[in-house]
Enzyme design. Structure first.
Site, PDB file in Angstrom:
ATOM      1  N   TYR A 228       7.667 103.162  -5.020  1.00 20.36           N
ATOM      2  CA  TYR A 228       7.423 103.957  -4.239  1.00 20.36           C
ATOM      3  C   TYR A 228       6.600 105.124  -3.817  1.00 20.36           C
ATOM      4  CZ  TYR A 228      11.271 102.314  -1.129  1.00 20.36           C
ATOM      5  OH  TYR A 228      11.825 102.144  -0.252  1.00 20.36           O
TER       6      TYR A 228
ATOM      7  N   ASP B 276      20.099  91.586  -9.868  1.00 18.98           N
ATOM      8  CA  ASP B 276      20.754  90.228  -8.435  1.00 18.98           C
ATOM      9  C   ASP B 276      21.771  90.043  -8.946  1.00 18.98           C
ATOM     10  OD1 ASP B 276      20.424  89.777 -11.059  1.00 18.98           O
ATOM     11  OD2 ASP B 276      19.137  87.646 -10.967  1.00 18.98           O
TER      12      ASP B 276
ATOM     13  N   ASP C  49      21.696  99.987   2.028  1.00 18.04           N
ATOM     14  CA  ASP C  49      21.515  98.956   3.193  1.00 18.04           C
ATOM     15  C   ASP C  49      23.122  97.880   2.885  1.00 18.04           C
ATOM     16  OD1 ASP C  49      20.067 100.357   4.437  1.00 18.04           O
ATOM     17  OD2 ASP C  49      18.972  98.567   5.085  1.00 18.04           O
TER      18      ASP C  49
ATOM     19  N   ASP D 109      17.319 101.220  -2.722  1.00 19.89           N
ATOM     20  CA  ASP D 109      16.980 101.547  -0.984  1.00 19.89           C
ATOM     21  C   ASP D 109      17.931  99.731  -0.674  1.00 19.89           C
ATOM     22  OD1 ASP D 109      15.754 101.754   1.280  1.00 19.89           O
ATOM     23  OD2 ASP D 109      14.150 100.348   0.504  1.00 19.89           O
TER      24      ASP D 109
ATOM     25  N   LYS E   5      17.000  95.805 -14.198  1.00 19.86           N
ATOM     26  CA  LYS E   5      16.533  93.825 -14.184  1.00 19.86           C
ATOM     27  C   LYS E   5      15.510  93.704 -15.558  1.00 19.86           C
ATOM     28  CE  LYS E   5      15.380  89.987 -12.894  1.00 19.86           C
ATOM     29  NZ  LYS E   5      16.772  88.821 -11.898  1.00 19.86           N
TER      30      LYS E   5
END
Ligand code: IPM
Ligand code: MN
Length: 365
Positions: A140, A222, A250, A246, A190
């Site tokens: 970001y 993942d 959600d 983020d 990751k």
């Protein structure tokens, strides 16, 4: 005691849900402490009025306040604006200016709302997750970023980067909040592919040594996404970098069946920032049907984390459950024959009533 609250209603349903949150804050503060509210422009609304998604005065006033309560920003009419004028640029700008780096996003599966979840009740049961999302780093904000043209080759690029201290400070927040919960942190990365994740994992392992009472596990992003829908009850605190957090939050919001209900608090900076997780929902803006419970629950987090008013925070949270328990639902939630449909204002009023009749706040001194 007087607290100054900067209110940033923003775009879409932001103003209507924030209004209900402010009403609830006024009600719980009455006779106990004083709240001074100041409305300030942000997002597309601010672009229209002042030519900037984050006017300087908004930043100044927010920095001079005790807490900032946000609604939502964005909408289709602003999507074609250049990057500097996008509502989301205003949001990232205020996050950076206030300096909060740890975004707390609780996702709780309430029994009353299980039929709203895409998951089977037996899978969902007991899910109670607190995401600690790093909010000021990663892709970001990482530099370099942008577009480049080399001959016929046009590229777009971002940099996912973290320093040791950026990981340390947010990891400390995760371990500390885990201590007040079920004492488990799942750190998401990751690390099988990304160097930035390998550093993340190393630092989290180091920080964990100061919290021997908290169990630490690492999970690749993942498989974390998968485990969220197969065994959501197996998480306590989930610590994630900005972009992973983020996405996963959600996913978690949707599986609790209540995207419109989830609050968030951003802590660690000069002034804490409070915003519901839901967006500006332009399709239903102005219709009086938006769910204000996310904004109202956000007000509860504001009381808890910035004003240290745990009692009033709980009173609000219990009032929300009481209203749902009584069968009231906004249009975003399933409403069968046993439930009654309520609009934004009515839902706010019901919460107020539940607070004033609730036994959770003892009679005023
Ligand atoms: C959120 C939102 C924001 C984000 C957008 C609106 C910039 O999706 O708060 O999760 O990506 O952080
Ligand atoms: Mn998001």
């Amino acid at each position: 005691m007087t607290f100054k609250i900067a209110v940033l209603p923003g775009d879409g349903i932001g103003p209507e849900v924030t209004r209900e949150a402010v009403r609830v804050l006024r009600a719980v503060s009455e006779g106990r402490f004083e709240l001074q509210f100041e409305d300030l422009p942000i997002g597309g609304t601010a672009v229209k009025q002042f030519g900037s998604p984050l006017p300087e005065r908004t930043v100044e006033r927010c920095l001079a306040s005790d807490a900032v309560l946000m609604g939502a920003v964005g909408g289709p009419e602003f999507d074609s604006l250049p990057p500097a004028l996008k509502p989301e640029t205003g949001l990232l700008g205020i996050r950076k200016a206030l300096g909060g780096f740890a975004n707390l996003r609780p996702a709780i599966a309430y029994d009353m709302l299980t039929e709203n979840s895409p998951l089977r009740p037996e899978i969902l049961k007991g899910a109670d997750i607190l995401f600690v999302r790093e909010l000021l780093g990663g892709a970001y904000f990482g530099q370099p970023r942008g577009f480049a043209n080399e001959g016929a080759l046009r590229t777009g690029f971002n940099t996912m980067i973290y320093s040791v201290s950026e990981v340390e400070r947010v990891a400390h927040v995760a371990f500390k909040v885990a201590r007040d919960r079920r004492k488990k942190v799942t750190s998401v990365d990751k690390a099988n592919v990304l160097e930035v994740s390998q550093l993340w994992r190393e630092v989290v392992i180091e920080v964990a040594k100061q919290y021997p009472d908290v169990k630490l596990e690492h999970q690749l992003v993942d498989s974390c996404a998968m485990r969220l829908v197969t065994a959501p009850g197996s998480f306590d605190v989930v610590l994630a970098e900005n972009l992973f957090g983020d996405i996963l939050s959600d996913e978690a919001a949707a599986l609790t069946g209540s995207l419109g209900m989830l609050p968030s608090a951003t802590v660690g900076g000069k002034v804490n920032l409070f915003e519901p997780i839901h967006g500006s929902a332009p399709d239903i803006a102005g219709k009086g049907i938006a769910n204000p419970l996310g904004a109202i629950a956000t007000a509860a987090m504001l009381l808890r984390y910035s004003l240290h008013r745990e009692q009033e925070a709980r009173a609000i949270e219990q009032a929300i459950l009481q209203v749902l328990g009584a069968g009231y639902r906004t249009a975003d939630l399933k409403h069968g024959s046993n439930e009654r449909l309520a609009g934004t204002e009515e839902m706010g009023r019901l919460v107020l009533e539940a607070i004033s009749t609730g036994s959770t706040i003892p009679a005023r001194a």
